[in-house]
Design an enzyme around this catalytic site. Structure first.
Site, PDB file in Angstrom:
ATOM      1  N   GLY A 164       0.791  -1.227   0.000  1.00 15.18           N
ATOM      2  CA  GLY A 164       0.000   0.000   0.000  1.00 15.18           C
ATOM      3  C   GLY A 164       0.824   1.278   0.000  1.00 15.18           C
ATOM      4  O   GLY A 164       0.298   2.342   0.224  1.00 15.18           O
ATOM      5  N   GLY A 165       2.137   1.134  -0.265  1.00 16.01           N
ATOM      6  CA  GLY A 165       2.950   2.340  -0.486  1.00 16.01           C
ATOM      7  C   GLY A 165       3.524   2.978   0.768  1.00 16.01           C
ATOM      8  O   GLY A 165       4.374   3.858   0.689  1.00 16.01           O
ATOM      9  N   LYS A 237      -7.095   1.767  -6.047  1.00 10.64           N
ATOM     10  CA  LYS A 237      -7.468   1.513  -7.436  1.00 10.64           C
ATOM     11  C   LYS A 237      -8.798   2.183  -7.743  1.00 10.64           C
ATOM     12  O   LYS A 237      -9.694   2.195  -6.898  1.00 10.64           O
ATOM     13  CB  LYS A 237      -7.570   0.004  -7.678  1.00 10.64           C
ATOM     14  CG  LYS A 237      -6.213  -0.688  -7.568  1.00 10.64           C
ATOM     15  CD  LYS A 237      -6.331  -2.193  -7.441  1.00 10.64           C
ATOM     16  CE  LYS A 237      -4.943  -2.804  -7.227  1.00 10.64           C
ATOM     17  NZ  LYS A 237      -5.025  -4.165  -6.672  1.00 10.64           N
ATOM     18  N   GLU A 275       1.032  -9.684  -8.082  1.00  8.54           N
ATOM     19  CA  GLU A 275       1.115  -8.316  -8.594  1.00  8.54           C
ATOM     20  C   GLU A 275       2.468  -8.079  -9.233  1.00  8.54           C
ATOM     21  O   GLU A 275       3.504  -8.387  -8.631  1.00  8.54           O
ATOM     22  CB  GLU A 275       0.979  -7.307  -7.445  1.00  8.54           C
ATOM     23  CG  GLU A 275      -0.386  -7.203  -6.851  1.00  8.54           C
ATOM     24  CD  GLU A 275      -0.477  -6.036  -5.865  1.00  8.54           C
ATOM     25  OE1 GLU A 275      -1.571  -5.826  -5.342  1.00  8.54           O
ATOM     26  OE2 GLU A 275       0.532  -5.354  -5.614  1.00  8.54           O
ATOM     27  N   GLU A 287       4.276  -8.210  -5.229  1.00  5.94           N
ATOM     28  CA  GLU A 287       3.676  -8.804  -4.046  1.00  5.94           C
ATOM     29  C   GLU A 287       2.696  -9.875  -4.465  1.00  5.94           C
ATOM     30  O   GLU A 287       2.224  -9.867  -5.597  1.00  5.94           O
ATOM     31  CB  GLU A 287       2.856  -7.739  -3.278  1.00  5.94           C
ATOM     32  CG  GLU A 287       3.683  -6.692  -2.602  1.00  5.94           C
ATOM     33  CD  GLU A 287       2.836  -5.583  -1.982  1.00  5.94           C
ATOM     34  OE1 GLU A 287       1.650  -5.812  -1.678  1.00  5.94           O
ATOM     35  OE2 GLU A 287       3.384  -4.496  -1.802  1.00  5.94           O
ATOM     36  N   ASN A 289      -1.020 -11.220  -3.247  1.00  2.00           N
ATOM     37  CA  ASN A 289      -2.165 -11.043  -2.355  1.00  2.00           C
ATOM     38  C   ASN A 289      -2.793 -12.405  -2.110  1.00  2.00           C
ATOM     39  O   ASN A 289      -3.243 -13.066  -3.037  1.00  2.00           O
ATOM     40  CB  ASN A 289      -3.184 -10.087  -2.961  1.00  2.00           C
ATOM     41  CG  ASN A 289      -2.607  -8.704  -3.142  1.00  2.00           C
ATOM     42  OD1 ASN A 289      -1.925  -8.193  -2.265  1.00  2.00           O
ATOM     43  ND2 ASN A 289      -2.829  -8.102  -4.281  1.00  2.00           N
ATOM     44  N   ARG A 291      -5.541 -13.605  -0.900  1.00  2.48           N
ATOM     45  CA  ARG A 291      -6.968 -13.477  -0.566  1.00  2.48           C
ATOM     46  C   ARG A 291      -7.744 -13.155  -1.838  1.00  2.48           C
ATOM     47  O   ARG A 291      -7.168 -12.938  -2.888  1.00  2.48           O
ATOM     48  CB  ARG A 291      -7.158 -12.306   0.405  1.00  2.48           C
ATOM     49  CG  ARG A 291      -6.545 -11.036  -0.145  1.00  2.48           C
ATOM     50  CD  ARG A 291      -6.943  -9.793   0.616  1.00  2.48           C
ATOM     51  NE  ARG A 291      -6.038  -8.690   0.329  1.00  2.48           N
ATOM     52  CZ  ARG A 291      -6.081  -7.915  -0.732  1.00  2.48           C
ATOM     53  NH1 ARG A 291      -7.002  -8.099  -1.655  1.00  2.48           N
ATOM     54  NH2 ARG A 291      -5.195  -6.954  -0.911  1.00  2.48           N
ATOM     55  N   VAL A 294     -10.952  -7.139  -4.377  1.00  2.00           N
ATOM     56  CA  VAL A 294     -12.120  -6.331  -4.749  1.00  2.00           C
ATOM     57  C   VAL A 294     -12.422  -6.494  -6.249  1.00  2.00           C
ATOM     58  O   VAL A 294     -13.578  -6.614  -6.649  1.00  2.00           O
ATOM     59  CB  VAL A 294     -11.863  -4.848  -4.397  1.00  2.00           C
ATOM     60  CG1 VAL A 294     -12.935  -3.953  -4.996  1.00  2.00           C
ATOM     61  CG2 VAL A 294     -11.791  -4.649  -2.883  1.00  2.00           C
ATOM     62  N   ARG A 337     -14.909   1.773  -9.869  1.00  2.00           N
ATOM     63  CA  ARG A 337     -15.223   1.787  -8.427  1.00  2.00           C
ATOM     64  C   ARG A 337     -15.938   3.084  -8.076  1.00  2.00           C
ATOM     65  O   ARG A 337     -15.408   4.173  -8.301  1.00  2.00           O
ATOM     66  CB  ARG A 337     -13.944   1.694  -7.603  1.00  2.00           C
ATOM     67  CG  ARG A 337     -13.236   0.366  -7.730  1.00  2.00           C
ATOM     68  CD  ARG A 337     -12.249   0.226  -6.594  1.00  2.00           C
ATOM     69  NE  ARG A 337     -11.365  -0.904  -6.814  1.00  2.00           N
ATOM     70  CZ  ARG A 337     -10.581  -1.401  -5.866  1.00  2.00           C
ATOM     71  NH1 ARG A 337     -10.571  -0.856  -4.652  1.00  2.00           N
ATOM     72  NH2 ARG A 337      -9.792  -2.426  -6.121  1.00  2.00           N
TER      73      ARG A 337
HETATM   74  C1  MV4 Z   1       7.657   0.086  -6.884  1.00  2.00           C
HETATM   75  C2  MV4 Z   1       7.499   1.188  -7.752  1.00  2.00           C
HETATM   76  C3  MV4 Z   1       8.556   1.500  -8.580  1.00  2.00           C
HETATM   77  N1  MV4 Z   1       9.696   0.775  -8.549  1.00  2.00           N
HETATM   78  N2  MV4 Z   1       8.814  -0.609  -6.890  1.00  2.00           N
HETATM   79  C4  MV4 Z   1       3.628   0.729  -4.398  1.00  2.00           C
HETATM   80  C5  MV4 Z   1       2.967  -0.147  -3.410  1.00  2.00           C
HETATM   81  C6  MV4 Z   1       3.659  -1.441  -3.484  1.00  2.00           C
HETATM   82  N3  MV4 Z   1       2.703  -2.491  -3.626  1.00  2.00           N
HETATM   83  C7  MV4 Z   1       4.605  -1.380  -4.620  1.00  2.00           C
HETATM   84  N4  MV4 Z   1       4.610  -0.036  -5.084  1.00  2.00           N
HETATM   85  C8  MV4 Z   1       5.511   0.388  -5.987  1.00  2.00           C
HETATM   86  N5  MV4 Z   1       6.687  -0.299  -6.049  1.00  2.00           N
HETATM   87  C9  MV4 Z   1       9.802  -0.256  -7.701  1.00  2.00           C
HETATM   88  N6  MV4 Z   1      10.953  -0.945  -7.660  1.00  2.00           N
HETATM   89  C10 MV4 Z   1       6.294   1.877  -7.719  1.00  2.00           C
HETATM   90  C11 MV4 Z   1       5.289   1.495  -6.822  1.00  2.00           C
HETATM   91  C12 MV4 Z   1       4.081   2.278  -6.882  1.00  2.00           C
HETATM   92  C13 MV4 Z   1       2.862   1.715  -7.301  1.00  2.00           C
HETATM   93  C14 MV4 Z   1       2.745   0.376  -7.647  1.00  2.00           C
HETATM   94  C15 MV4 Z   1       1.532  -0.152  -8.050  1.00  2.00           C
HETATM   95  C16 MV4 Z   1       0.414   0.668  -8.138  1.00  2.00           C
HETATM   96  C17 MV4 Z   1       0.516   1.975  -7.805  1.00  2.00           C
HETATM   97  C18 MV4 Z   1       1.731   2.526  -7.388  1.00  2.00           C
HETATM   98  C19 MV4 Z   1       1.813   3.861  -7.061  1.00  2.00           C
HETATM   99  C20 MV4 Z   1       2.986   4.403  -6.642  1.00  2.00           C
HETATM  100  C21 MV4 Z   1       4.132   3.600  -6.541  1.00  2.00           C
END
Ligand code: MV4
Length: 446
Positions: A164-165, A237, A275, A287, A289, A291, A294, A337
């Site tokens: 979730g960032g 999302k 993901e 990652e 998930n 589960r 949505v 959504r």
């Molecule tokens: C990243 C990335 C860029 N480069 N990893 C955000 C939450 C987490 N699940 C993974 N995320 C990210 N990882 C690298 N090496 C950018 C994000 C990211 C992001 C990823 C998926 C959907 C939206 C996002 C929004 C900002 C940053």
């Protein structure tokens, strides 16, 4: 098969799970907080139990209270839904300890995929592509400097307990390492009570592509294709679609096979999502998930497979009722959504729904718990409806969505319908020209 399932969730997803139970002839128990007494799925369930005060920590996250409700009503399974306790290893173990089936994967997989460093290591060892990085936790600024030199800038610090960032910080050069490292550690500590961080090369303009998988306890694993979830803001999302406009037929096949292989090697049983970030024709695992999600309905409409029904069947020890070659992908699906939020500021807009009309017709699916005169409480997630549109191709899907969104009436509370009306008419959206930053960059000019 289970006789009676407790649904440990609320809102639209609780209705979705209840529908699957009814179709399968399984009795349902709804649990709810004080304010949620009048929720749609509470009205529809065979039985209901109030599990505590309005704050989620006292009700939907109250393990003791949920377990008592399950015992009291004689449930043989608990469906945790999405969010709340759905990926909580301790909860899954306690449910099992009470002789009740947790409708989700083995607790060991909740733990393994919940630890982002371990998840990445495990996936890399199975041949899943990952982003170059520190291969584990980073202990000091000196170590971070050395690793950054090796992988090249920009780099990203991430929380080991993250998702979730939260706890993410970018460093564009040597001079930014120290503050990024310290900020990432502090944020991780305050969000997850764990200041373990790791490093990755920062992908600047990727898409978010995820693959839905389902596997049974007999080693059968299938995928239901990908979903493109790049249209998001603040890690929420907003639109999800399948198939992704970014992938070729061959790339789709490759990522599906990578996901299936990984899930087989993990020995994972249940439904799940891998993901990925996708940039310059390359996938990078982020990652898993562990589960239901949505946006599962997007893959359901694309394939005709009922993911929740399969999830319940698998949890009860049954085999998958189909194989990969039975899975047919038909046309195009987009989910919108609808949140009880201002379409401009995204501030929550709880309150009473004074007027309600949902669109319908061929290829329009509405997953929602709303009804006229329902009051959206201020305590929980603001998702109030999902409009899932299915058509033969993407162009038809977008025009059908325009009609559906124009038909939709939700009065009394602010909601994100007007944002979607603009998005489906936007040229970048129509052309499929977007990445994970598109919405935040373009919100002002919509
Ligand atoms: C990243 C990335 C860029 N480069 N990893 C955000 C939450 C987490 N699940 C993974 N995320 C990210 N990882 C690298 N090496 C950018 C994000 C990211 C992001 C990823 C998926 C959907 C939206 C996002 C929004 C900002 C940053």
């Amino acid at each position: 098969m289970f006789r009676k399932i407790l649904i440990a969730n609320r809102g639209e997803i609780a209705v979705r799970i209840l529908r699957a139970c009814k179709m399968m002839g399984i009795k349902t128990v709804a649990v709810h907080s004080v304010i949620d007494e009048a929720l749609m799925h509470v009205r529809l369930a065979d039985e209901s139990v109030c599990i505590g005060p309005d704050k989620a920590a006292d009700s939907y996250l109250n393990i003791a209270s949920i377990l008592s409700a399950a015992e009291l009503t004689g449930c043989d399974a608990i469906h945790p839904g999405v969010g709340f306790l759905s990926e909580n290893e301790k909860f899954a173990k306690m449910v099992a300890g009470h002789g009740i089936k947790f409708i989700g994967p083995d607790p060991r997989h909740l733990a393994e995929m919940g630890d982002k460093i371990l998840a990445k290591k495990t996936m890399a060892s199975y041949g899943v592509p990952v982003v170059k990085g520190s291969n584990g936790n980073v202990q000091s600024i000196d170590e971070a400097m050395d690793i950054a030199e090796e992988i090249g800038y920009p780099i990203l610090f991430k929380a080991a307990s993250g998702g979730g960032g939260k706890g993410m910080k970018v460093a564009n050069s040597t001079s930014e390492i120290e503050s990024a490292f310290k900020l990432a550690k502090a944020e991780s500590k305050s969000s997850f009570n764990d200041d373990t961080v790791y490093m990755e090369r920062y992908l600047q303009n990727p898409r978010h592509i995820e693959v839905q998988i389902i596997s049974d306890a007999f080693g059968n694993v299938i995928h239901l294709g990908e979903r493109d979830c790049s249209i998001q803001r603040n890690h929420q999302k907003i639109i999800e679609e399948a198939p992704s406009t970014a992938l070729s037929h061959d790339q789709r096949k490759v990522i599906g096979e990578i996901a299936i292989n990984a899930v087989k090697r993990l020995g994972y049983v249940g439904v799940g999502t891998l993901e990925f970030l996708y940039e310059n024709n390359e996938f990078f695992f982020m990652e898993m998930n562990t589960r239901l999600q949505v946006e599962h309905g997007v893959s359901e409409e694309l394939t005709g497979i009922d993911i929740v029904k399969e999830q319940i069947r698998i949890a009860s020890g049954e085999r998958l009722s189909f194989s990969q070659s039975d899975v047919q992908f038909s046309g195009h699906v987009i989910e919108f959504r609808i949140n009880a939020e201002s379409p401009d500021t995204f501030l929550p807009s709880p309150g009473k729904v004074d007027e309600l009309f949902f669109p319908g017709g061929n290829g329009i699916r509405i997953d929602s718990h709303l009804y006229r005169d329902y009051t959206v409480p201020p305590f929980y997630d603001s998702l109030i409806a999902k409009i899932i549109v299915h058509a033969d191709n993407r162009a038809d899907c977008l025009s059908k969505a325009m009609g559906a969104l124009d038909e939709l009436v939700i009065d009394g509370i602010l909601n994100t319908t007007d944002l979607h009306k603009k998005l489906v008419r936007n040229n970048d959206i129509i052309l499929g020209n977007f990445n994970i930053h598109w919405l935040e960059k373009n919100l002002g000019g919509l």
